[in-house]
Design a protein around this motif. Structure first.
Motif, short mmCIF file in Angstrom:
data_model
loop_
_atom_site.label_atom_id
_atom_site.label_comp_id
_atom_site.label_asym_id
_atom_site.label_seq_id
_atom_site.Cartn_x
_atom_site.Cartn_y
_atom_site.Cartn_z
N TYR A 181 7.07 0.65 12.58
CA TYR A 181 5.68 0.71 13.04
C TYR A 181 4.72 0.05 12.07
O TYR A 181 4.89 0.14 10.85
CB TYR A 181 5.23 2.18 13.24
N GLY A 231 -3.10 -3.78 -1.11
CA GLY A 231 -3.56 -3.14 0.13
C GLY A 231 -3.80 -4.11 1.27
O GLY A 231 -3.91 -3.71 2.42
N HIS A 259 0.82 -1.21 0.00
CA HIS A 259 0.00 0.00 0.00
C HIS A 259 0.86 1.27 0.00
O HIS A 259 0.37 2.34 -0.24
CB HIS A 259 -0.91 0.00 1.24
N ARG A 260 2.18 1.12 0.28
CA ARG A 260 3.07 2.28 0.29
C ARG A 260 3.98 2.18 -0.94
O ARG A 260 5.20 2.21 -0.83
CB ARG A 260 3.90 2.23 1.60
N VAL A 317 -2.49 -6.38 3.82
CA VAL A 317 -1.16 -6.54 4.42
C VAL A 317 -0.70 -8.00 4.35
O VAL A 317 -1.42 -8.90 4.78
CB VAL A 317 -1.18 -6.02 5.87
N ASP A 345 7.20 -4.24 8.21
CA ASP A 345 7.56 -5.04 9.39
C ASP A 345 6.34 -5.74 9.96
O ASP A 345 6.39 -6.90 10.38
CB ASP A 345 8.22 -4.16 10.46
N SER A 346 5.21 -5.04 9.96
CA SER A 346 4.00 -5.61 10.52
C SER A 346 3.55 -6.85 9.72
O SER A 346 3.14 -7.86 10.29
CB SER A 346 2.92 -4.53 10.50
N ALA A 347 3.72 -6.78 8.41
CA ALA A 347 3.35 -7.91 7.54
C ALA A 347 4.20 -9.14 7.87
O ALA A 347 3.76 -10.28 7.71
CB ALA A 347 3.53 -7.52 6.08
N ASN A 355 9.99 0.04 8.90
CA ASN A 355 9.94 1.45 9.33
C ASN A 355 9.53 1.54 10.81
O ASN A 355 9.09 2.59 11.26
CB ASN A 355 9.02 2.27 8.42
C1 LIG Z 1 -4.80 -8.25 6.35
C2 LIG Z 1 -4.88 -6.79 6.75
N1 LIG Z 1 -5.00 -6.47 8.07
C3 LIG Z 1 -5.06 -5.18 8.46
C4 LIG Z 1 -5.00 -4.18 7.52
C5 LIG Z 1 -5.04 -2.71 7.98
N2 LIG Z 1 -3.69 -2.14 7.83
C6 LIG Z 1 -3.39 -1.34 6.79
S1 LIG Z 1 -1.79 -0.87 6.80
C7 LIG Z 1 -1.49 -1.69 8.24
C8 LIG Z 1 -0.13 -1.66 8.88
C9 LIG Z 1 0.92 -2.20 7.98
O1 LIG Z 1 2.18 -2.08 8.59
P1 LIG Z 1 3.46 -2.61 7.87
O2 LIG Z 1 3.22 -3.95 7.28
O3 LIG Z 1 4.59 -2.49 8.83
O4 LIG Z 1 3.67 -1.59 6.66
P2 LIG Z 1 3.82 0.00 6.73
O5 LIG Z 1 2.43 0.56 6.74
O6 LIG Z 1 4.60 0.31 7.95
O7 LIG Z 1 4.55 0.35 5.48
C10 LIG Z 1 -2.64 -2.35 8.67
C11 LIG Z 1 -2.70 -3.17 9.92
C12 LIG Z 1 -4.90 -4.54 6.16
N3 LIG Z 1 -4.86 -3.62 5.20
N4 LIG Z 1 -4.81 -5.84 5.81
#
Ligand SMILES: Cc1ncc(C[n+]2csc(CCOP(=O)(O)OP(=O)(O)O)c2C)c(N)n1
Length: 321
Positions: free
Chosen positions: A180, A118, A69-70, A120, A149-151, A178
């Motif tokens: 967060y 989009g 998404h970024r 994650v 990182d969250s992914a 990043n």
């Molecule tokens: C499966 C899923 N869960 C939750 C979301 C909501 N969401 C959008 S961005 C995000 C955080 C993503 O963090 P990271 O993977 O670290 O990427 P960053 O935004 O830091 O680039 C979340 C939880 C989503 N889009 N998809």
């Protein structure tokens, strides 16, 4: 002795141009979003530009990427036309996806940008599948998969790394750490400090990379790409980076979940500054580039403004699922 190569000034200026192109493009996107011209959600990668540029510098034209998404910077660096990108962001019929993808789903298949996704973590199994296709078709390509990182805390990360390693697929997994996921810090979400260490569990190389230094990113990706092309399988690179803006929309740069001090300390390592220092570039030397880039972006905005909206009759075209 393995001496670092001294680059010519032109090379530093060329890389600076790419970094600043993403920076100014995203500043413009932010402006247009606040004016209501760009609709939907927008996630900016300001601060993370060195990863997009470093990755693209290490790839051949025929190689493929899947972003998140970024993903504006990755799409642009993979060779997408700036005007068509701007039109897409503005939802116009002349856009890369005829105005139907927008910021989060911008793709340019012809140039090897297979998706900005989009959901994650969903890019990782897709990249693994693409890796399998490349291997079966023996095209010699490599697929780079970017994620946050969250992914990397989700199941898809583990499944994808396992299968890609088992089948020696030509995939390079790149975590843009990043620090967060939305407002949740890595410290609260991860049992390990470095995501790269998880590679060990899947018998692949795991490397921590300075994600603010475009040359370091390029070097690390080149090594991983070579390994993939040689049939040795995937790698996991963790680029330590920082987003200078909020998560999305109008979130503040710092605020409840991260301190101004932390933000300022990362600002000292702005990828543009890091490159300028490494290459000994002066503000005077880069001023002209900055002006040229801003002019190109204004032209792209004009193109988008003058482009038509998609016709309602096309709403069901190009829909696959
Ligand atoms: C499966 C899923 N869960 C939750 C979301 C909501 N969401 C959008 S961005 C995000 C955080 C993503 O963090 P990271 O993977 O670290 O990427 P960053 O935004 O830091 O680039 C979340 C939880 C989503 N889009 N998809």
């Amino acid at each position: 002795m393995n001496r670092p190569k001294v680059l010519a000034k032109e090379r530093y200026l060329e890389l600076y141009r790419k970094l600043v192109m993403i920076r100014r493009l995203e500043e413009k996107i932010d402006e247009l979003f606040r004016q209501g011209v760009i609709k939907g959600a927008v996630h900016l990668s300001i601060g993370q530009e060195a990863v997009a540029v470093g990755v693209s510098e290490a790839l051949d034209k025929k190689d493929l990427i899947i972003a998140t998404h970024r993903g504006h910077g990755h799409c642009l660096m993979k060779g997408a036309d700036l005007k068509s990108m701007m039109a897409e962001l503005c939802g116009k019929a002349t856009g890369l996806c005829k105005g139907k993808g927008g910021s989060m789903h911008i793709i340019d298949v012809k140039r090897g940008m297979l998706g900005a996704v989009g959901i994650v973590g969903s890019g990782m199994p897709m990249a693994t599948g693409v890796g399998l296709a490349i291997k079966m078709q023996r095209t010699g390509q490599v697929c780079v998969c970017l994620f946050g990182d969250s992914a990397s805390h989700g199941g898809m990360f583990h499944e994808s790394l396992n299968v890609a390693s088992l089948w020696k697929l030509p995939v390079v997994f790149i975590c843009e750490n990043n620090l967060y996921g939305l407002t949740v810090s890595m410290k609260k979400a991860s049992a390990v400090k470095d995501i790269a260490i998880r590679a060990k569990a899947y018998a692949v190389p795991g490397v921590v990379v300075d994600g603010m230094d475009v040359l370091e990113v390029q070097r690390a990706v080149q090594r991983a790409v070579k390994r993939a092309r040689d049939g040795l399988g995937p790698s996991l690179l963790e680029c330590k980076t920082y987003r200078f803006m909020g998560h999305s929309r109008g979130d503040p740069a710092y605020g409840p979940y991260r301190t101004r001090e932390e933000w300022e300390s990362w600002k000292q390592r702005d990828p543009l500054l890091v490159l300028m220092n490494k290459g000994g570039l002066t503000s005077k030397e880069v001023e002209g580039i900055d002006r040229e880039v801003s002019r190109e972006i204004e032209e792209a905005v004009r193109f988008a403004e003058e482009s038509p909206e998609p016709d309602l009759s096309s709403a069901l075209e190009d829909i696959y699922a």
